[in-house]
Design a protein around this motif. Structure first.
Motif, PDB file in Angstrom:
ATOM      1  N   ARG A  23       0.694  10.402  -5.241  1.00 28.22           N
ATOM      2  CA  ARG A  23       1.056   9.124  -5.848  1.00 28.22           C
ATOM      3  C   ARG A  23       1.111   9.246  -7.381  1.00 28.22           C
ATOM      4  O   ARG A  23       2.026   8.741  -8.026  1.00 28.22           O
ATOM      5  N   ARG A  24       0.128   9.945  -7.937  1.00 27.81           N
ATOM      6  CA  ARG A  24       0.103  10.118  -9.395  1.00 27.81           C
ATOM      7  C   ARG A  24       1.324  10.887  -9.878  1.00 27.81           C
ATOM      8  O   ARG A  24       1.960  10.523 -10.875  1.00 27.81           O
ATOM      9  N   PHE A  25       1.655  11.977  -9.165  1.00 29.12           N
ATOM     10  CA  PHE A  25       2.827  12.748  -9.566  1.00 29.12           C
ATOM     11  C   PHE A  25       4.097  11.915  -9.459  1.00 29.12           C
ATOM     12  O   PHE A  25       4.920  11.888 -10.380  1.00 29.12           O
ATOM     13  N   VAL A  52       3.929  14.863   8.258  1.00 31.37           N
ATOM     14  CA  VAL A  52       3.068  14.172   7.293  1.00 31.37           C
ATOM     15  C   VAL A  52       2.699  12.792   7.823  1.00 31.37           C
ATOM     16  O   VAL A  52       3.473  12.172   8.570  1.00 31.37           O
ATOM     17  N   PRO A  53       1.534  12.276   7.451  1.00 31.41           N
ATOM     18  CA  PRO A  53       1.155  10.919   7.872  1.00 31.41           C
ATOM     19  C   PRO A  53       2.047   9.877   7.210  1.00 31.41           C
ATOM     20  O   PRO A  53       2.684  10.153   6.188  1.00 31.41           O
ATOM     21  N   PRO A  54       2.115   8.671   7.771  1.00 32.25           N
ATOM     22  CA  PRO A  54       3.032   7.644   7.262  1.00 32.25           C
ATOM     23  C   PRO A  54       2.852   7.332   5.782  1.00 32.25           C
ATOM     24  O   PRO A  54       3.841   7.109   5.072  1.00 32.25           O
ATOM     25  N   GLU A  55       1.604   7.312   5.299  1.00 28.85           N
ATOM     26  CA  GLU A  55       1.391   6.971   3.894  1.00 28.85           C
ATOM     27  C   GLU A  55       1.976   8.022   2.949  1.00 28.85           C
ATOM     28  O   GLU A  55       2.440   7.700   1.851  1.00 28.85           O
ATOM     29  N   ILE A  56       1.978   9.286   3.364  1.00 30.41           N
ATOM     30  CA  ILE A  56       2.621  10.348   2.580  1.00 30.41           C
ATOM     31  C   ILE A  56       4.136  10.226   2.684  1.00 30.41           C
ATOM     32  O   ILE A  56       4.864  10.320   1.683  1.00 30.41           O
ATOM     33  N   ALA A  57       4.627  10.004   3.887  1.00 31.72           N
ATOM     34  CA  ALA A  57       6.081   9.876   4.095  1.00 31.72           C
ATOM     35  C   ALA A  57       6.661   8.735   3.274  1.00 31.72           C
ATOM     36  O   ALA A  57       7.753   8.855   2.698  1.00 31.72           O
ATOM     37  N   MET A  58       5.950   7.612   3.189  1.00 32.91           N
ATOM     38  CA  MET A  58       6.427   6.477   2.410  1.00 32.91           C
ATOM     39  C   MET A  58       6.550   6.831   0.933  1.00 32.91           C
ATOM     40  O   MET A  58       7.500   6.423   0.256  1.00 32.91           O
ATOM     41  N   LEU A  59       5.599   7.594   0.431  1.00 29.68           N
ATOM     42  CA  LEU A  59       5.664   8.013  -0.971  1.00 29.68           C
ATOM     43  C   LEU A  59       6.845   8.958  -1.200  1.00 29.68           C
ATOM     44  O   LEU A  59       7.597   8.812  -2.176  1.00 29.68           O
ATOM     45  N   LEU A  60       7.012   9.917  -0.332  1.00 28.46           N
ATOM     46  CA  LEU A  60       8.103  10.871  -0.488  1.00 28.46           C
ATOM     47  C   LEU A  60       9.460  10.182  -0.458  1.00 28.46           C
ATOM     48  O   LEU A  60      10.401  10.597  -1.157  1.00 28.46           O
ATOM     49  N   ASP A  61       9.563   9.115   0.317  1.00 31.48           N
ATOM     50  CA  ASP A  61      10.842   8.413   0.448  1.00 31.48           C
ATOM     51  C   ASP A  61      11.234   7.646  -0.811  1.00 31.48           C
ATOM     52  O   ASP A  61      12.341   7.103  -0.876  1.00 31.48           O
ATOM     53  N   ARG A  62      10.358   7.625  -1.804  1.00 37.84           N
ATOM     54  CA  ARG A  62      10.701   6.934  -3.054  1.00 37.84           C
ATOM     55  C   ARG A  62      11.800   7.659  -3.816  1.00 37.84           C
ATOM     56  O   ARG A  62      12.483   7.052  -4.647  1.00 37.84           O
ATOM     57  N   VAL A  63      11.969   8.955  -3.573  1.00 40.11           N
ATOM     58  CA  VAL A  63      12.914   9.750  -4.374  1.00 40.11           C
ATOM     59  C   VAL A  63      13.732  10.662  -3.471  1.00 40.11           C
ATOM     60  O   VAL A  63      13.255  11.096  -2.410  1.00 40.11           O
ATOM     61  N   PRO A  64      14.972  10.979  -3.868  1.00 41.53           N
ATOM     62  CA  PRO A  64      15.760  11.969  -3.108  1.00 41.53           C
ATOM     63  C   PRO A  64      15.070  13.329  -3.170  1.00 41.53           C
ATOM     64  O   PRO A  64      14.634  13.764  -4.244  1.00 41.53           O
TER      65      PRO A  64
END
Length: 280
Positions: A23-25, A52-64
């Motif tokens: 999240r910080r990155f 990856v767990p859903p909370e990680i997947a949601m973060l990754l989906d913020r950017v291409p």
């Protein structure tokens, strides 16, 4: 070749770290424009079957982005090599799992210096510290010890003298750096890093990454938040790592944050390890 073809950005995501480092990155990645088009690749390390767990997947989906999955071994360098083999860009910029970008145009700054004449690698932080000299200093402070302890210390010193140069030992830290992809793959080779000491050797040892770059007649540069490039003799004055308030730091990590939050006594010790008498 377009700039998009030329630069790949790689961030390591470790399952054991949980959500907050990612999240910080990502907060910093979204906040500060890179200054260059690029491809973003996440290394998913230690996630079972690469899921990856859903909370990680949601973060990754913020950017291409795209991802690769690797087992939880080899510290950072082996996953970096796996990523470099997947990419096709001429340059790669690596960020470890605790990295946090602190200024805009961060990729343009790192890439511009990494692509400069005679430069082998450009990073956000460097140090003159020698694990050998730091260990010798700690031994001198503990002169009274049992005989078997002295024997063990002697064996350890011989091992460290083989692996690490004495202070000053200029090396770039591998938390955030930009390098030509083929040069990195060549320097890493088929290296296997199975313990923390092997990781230290590759970061700051005689035959580590910086040592291998220097052996090719190429230079090491630290790049500051101000966009300037600093040669090894200028690193303390660059105000990027364990000096002053680190006010020119381009990419933070757990080590720079530790220094920032330390009391004056611990800061003085950390400065002396990194810079010797210049820290006084």
């Amino acid at each position: 070749m377009s700039v998009m073809d030329e630069v790949g950005v790689v961030h390591l995501v470790r399952a054991c770290n949980g959500v907050e480092p990612l999240r910080r990155f990502l907060d910093s990645y979204v906040r500060y424009p890179a200054g260059l088009p690029h491809e973003l690749l996440f290394i998913l390390k230690g996630f079972r079957r690469g899921v990856v767990p859903p909370e990680i997947a949601m973060l990754l989906d913020r950017v291409p982005h795209r991802t690769i999955a690797v087992a939880d071994r080899g510290f950072d360098i082996e996953p970096y090599r796996a990523a470099a083999l997947q990419l096709r860009q001429q340059y790669v910029c690596f960020f470890n799992s605790f990295s946090e970008i602190l200024a805009e145009d961060w990729l343009e700054k790192l890439h511009r210096h990494a692509a400069g004449p005679g430069v082998g690698i450009a990073g956000a932080t460097g140090s003159w510290e020698s694990l050998l000299s730091t260990y010798e200093s700690s031994c001198r402070e503990r002169q009274t010890m049992l005989p078997h302890k002295r024997v063990l210390r002697g064996m350890e010193l011989r091992r460290l003298r083989d692996a690490f140069p004495p202070f000053p030992n200029p090396h770039l830290r591998t938390n955030a750096f930009c390098i030509r992809r083929d040069l990195f793959i060549e320097a890493v080779g088929n290296l296997k890093i199975r313990d923390k000491m092997a990781a230290h050797r590759f970061e700051s040892g005689r035959d580590g990454l910086s040592g291998r770059i220097l052996s090719k007649g190429l230079s090491l540069l630290v790049v500051g938040r101000d966009g300037a490039g600093f040669t090894a003799e200028q690193w303390p004055q660059s105000l990027t790592f364990r000096f002053g308030k680190q006010e020119n730091l381009l990419v933070a990590d757990n080590r720079t944050r530790h220094y920032e939050m330390s009391g004056e006594g611990e800061k003085s010790l950390l400065r002396s390890h990194a810079w010797g008498m210049l820290a006084q």
